[in-house]
Motif scaffolding. Structure first.
Motif, PDB file in Angstrom:
ATOM      1  N   ASP A   1       0.440  -1.063   0.050  1.00  0.00           N
ATOM      2  CA  ASP A   1      -0.057  -0.361  -0.072  1.00  0.00           C
ATOM      3  C   ASP A   1       0.617   1.156  -0.352  1.00  0.00           C
ATOM      4  N   PHE A   2       1.867   1.017   0.840  1.00  0.00           N
ATOM      5  CA  PHE A   2       2.779   2.104   0.890  1.00  0.00           C
ATOM      6  C   PHE A   2       3.651   2.824  -0.174  1.00  0.00           C
ATOM      7  N   ARG A   3       3.771   1.935  -0.795  1.00  0.00           N
ATOM      8  CA  ARG A   3       4.710   1.847  -1.983  1.00  0.00           C
ATOM      9  C   ARG A   3       3.669   2.681  -3.402  1.00  0.00           C
ATOM     10  N   LEU A   4       2.898   1.883  -3.801  1.00  0.00           N
ATOM     11  CA  LEU A   4       1.982   2.115  -4.279  1.00  0.00           C
ATOM     12  C   LEU A   4       1.608   3.514  -4.203  1.00  0.00           C
ATOM     13  N   LYS A   5       0.832   4.024  -3.396  1.00  0.00           N
ATOM     14  CA  LYS A   5       0.618   5.324  -2.843  1.00  0.00           C
ATOM     15  C   LYS A   5       1.241   6.674  -2.851  1.00  0.00           C
TER      16      LYS A   5
ATOM     17  N   ALA B   1       3.438   2.585 -11.256  1.00  0.00           N
ATOM     18  CA  ALA B   1       3.678   2.696  -9.934  1.00  0.00           C
ATOM     19  C   ALA B   1       3.822   0.930  -9.415  1.00  0.00           C
ATOM     20  N   LEU B   2       3.135  -0.349 -10.143  1.00  0.00           N
ATOM     21  CA  LEU B   2       2.633  -1.276  -9.752  1.00  0.00           C
ATOM     22  C   LEU B   2       4.364  -2.224  -9.974  1.00  0.00           C
ATOM     23  N   ASP B   3       5.406  -1.901 -11.175  1.00  0.00           N
ATOM     24  CA  ASP B   3       6.066  -2.499 -11.567  1.00  0.00           C
ATOM     25  C   ASP B   3       7.483  -1.670 -10.711  1.00  0.00           C
ATOM     26  N   ASN B   4       7.535  -0.821 -10.401  1.00  0.00           N
ATOM     27  CA  ASN B   4       7.644  -0.066  -9.051  1.00  0.00           C
ATOM     28  C   ASN B   4       7.711  -0.748  -7.844  1.00  0.00           C
TER      29      ASN B   4
ATOM     30  N   GLY C   1       7.873  -5.583  -3.132  1.00  0.00           N
ATOM     31  CA  GLY C   1       8.384  -7.376  -4.027  1.00  0.00           C
ATOM     32  C   GLY C   1       9.172  -8.365  -3.237  1.00  0.00           C
ATOM     33  N   GLY C   2      10.160  -7.567  -2.967  1.00  0.00           N
ATOM     34  CA  GLY C   2      11.346  -8.932  -3.158  1.00  0.00           C
ATOM     35  C   GLY C   2      11.481  -8.440  -1.623  1.00  0.00           C
ATOM     36  N   ALA C   3      11.411  -7.912  -0.836  1.00  0.00           N
ATOM     37  CA  ALA C   3      11.369  -7.621   0.757  1.00  0.00           C
ATOM     38  C   ALA C   3      10.381  -8.332   1.229  1.00  0.00           C
ATOM     39  N   SER C   4       8.674  -8.097   0.143  1.00  0.00           N
ATOM     40  CA  SER C   4       7.604  -8.554   1.484  1.00  0.00           C
ATOM     41  C   SER C   4       9.009 -10.972   0.775  1.00  0.00           C
TER      42      SER C   4
ATOM     43  N   ILE D   1      -0.440 -10.328  -5.979  1.00  0.00           N
ATOM     44  CA  ILE D   1      -0.754 -10.649  -6.936  1.00  0.00           C
ATOM     45  C   ILE D   1      -2.934 -10.332  -7.041  1.00  0.00           C
ATOM     46  N   ILE D   2      -3.653 -10.850  -6.372  1.00  0.00           N
ATOM     47  CA  ILE D   2      -5.035 -10.717  -5.880  1.00  0.00           C
ATOM     48  C   ILE D   2      -4.841  -8.986  -5.175  1.00  0.00           C
ATOM     49  N   TYR D   3      -4.159  -8.673  -4.174  1.00  0.00           N
ATOM     50  CA  TYR D   3      -4.878  -7.335  -3.749  1.00  0.00           C
ATOM     51  C   TYR D   3      -4.481  -6.354  -4.545  1.00  0.00           C
ATOM     52  N   PRO D   4      -3.224  -6.055  -5.581  1.00  0.00           N
ATOM     53  CA  PRO D   4      -2.895  -5.197  -6.236  1.00  0.00           C
ATOM     54  C   PRO D   4      -4.047  -5.008  -7.643  1.00  0.00           C
ATOM     55  N   ALA D   5      -4.830  -6.801  -7.586  1.00  0.00           N
ATOM     56  CA  ALA D   5      -5.698  -6.202  -8.966  1.00  0.00           C
ATOM     57  C   ALA D   5      -7.119  -5.619  -8.515  1.00  0.00           C
ATOM     58  N   LEU D   6      -7.412  -5.932  -7.188  1.00  0.00           N
ATOM     59  CA  LEU D   6      -8.604  -5.575  -6.478  1.00  0.00           C
ATOM     60  C   LEU D   6      -8.485  -4.113  -5.942  1.00  0.00           C
ATOM     61  N   LEU D   7      -7.624  -3.937  -6.311  1.00  0.00           N
ATOM     62  CA  LEU D   7      -7.019  -2.079  -5.320  1.00  0.00           C
ATOM     63  C   LEU D   7      -7.244  -1.556  -6.892  1.00  0.00           C
ATOM     64  N   ASN D   8      -6.598  -2.016  -8.176  1.00  0.00           N
ATOM     65  CA  ASN D   8      -7.208  -1.521  -8.976  1.00  0.00           C
ATOM     66  C   ASN D   8      -8.920  -1.288  -9.496  1.00  0.00           C
ATOM     67  N   LEU D   9      -8.962  -2.228  -8.883  1.00  0.00           N
ATOM     68  CA  LEU D   9     -10.943  -2.909  -9.251  1.00  0.00           C
ATOM     69  C   LEU D   9     -11.452  -1.233  -8.535  1.00  0.00           C
TER      70      LEU D   9
END
Length: 105
Positions: free
Chosen positions: A11-15, A27-30, A36-39, A82-90
């Motif tokens: 969330d924080f990084r996307l925002k 934004a999602l790629d970054n 993503g790597g840290a997670s 995978i699922i969470y970013p898709a839901l955020l975009n929707l």
């Protein structure tokens, strides 16, 4: 329960990326490149730590925990990345998209 909280990191990084004016895909790629790597590292370490219990010889509950907890941690990681970013975009929640001009992809 066991939970690796990678959602707030994403969330924080996307925002942060969207606030800089990045389009959603960039934004999602970054976000994947940094958060993503840290997670992945944290979830793998937690899953690996509990996987050791799977080698327990005499205590069957430890063996079950050693199999199920790593599976659930890795499933949660996949859902977050995978699922969470898709839901955020929707759904485009205000806490993430307020003040940005990100295009929906």
């Amino acid at each position: 329960g066991i939970k690796v909280s990678t959602g707030p990191v994403v969330d924080f990084r996307l925002k942060e990326q969207l606030a800089m004016g990045q389009p959603w895909s960039v934004a999602l790629d970054n976000t994947y490149q940094s958060a993503g790597g840290a997670s992945l590292c944290v979830a793998t370490a937690v899953a690996g730590g509990y996987l050791v219990l799977g080698f327990s010889q005499d205590f069957l509950v430890h063996r079950w925990l050693g199999q199920l907890i790593p599976l659930s941690v890795l499933a949660g990681l996949l859902a977050t990345l995978i699922i969470y970013p898709a839901l955020l975009n929707l759904t485009r929640p205000a806490f993430l998209f307020r003040g940005t001009h990100a295009q929906k992809n």
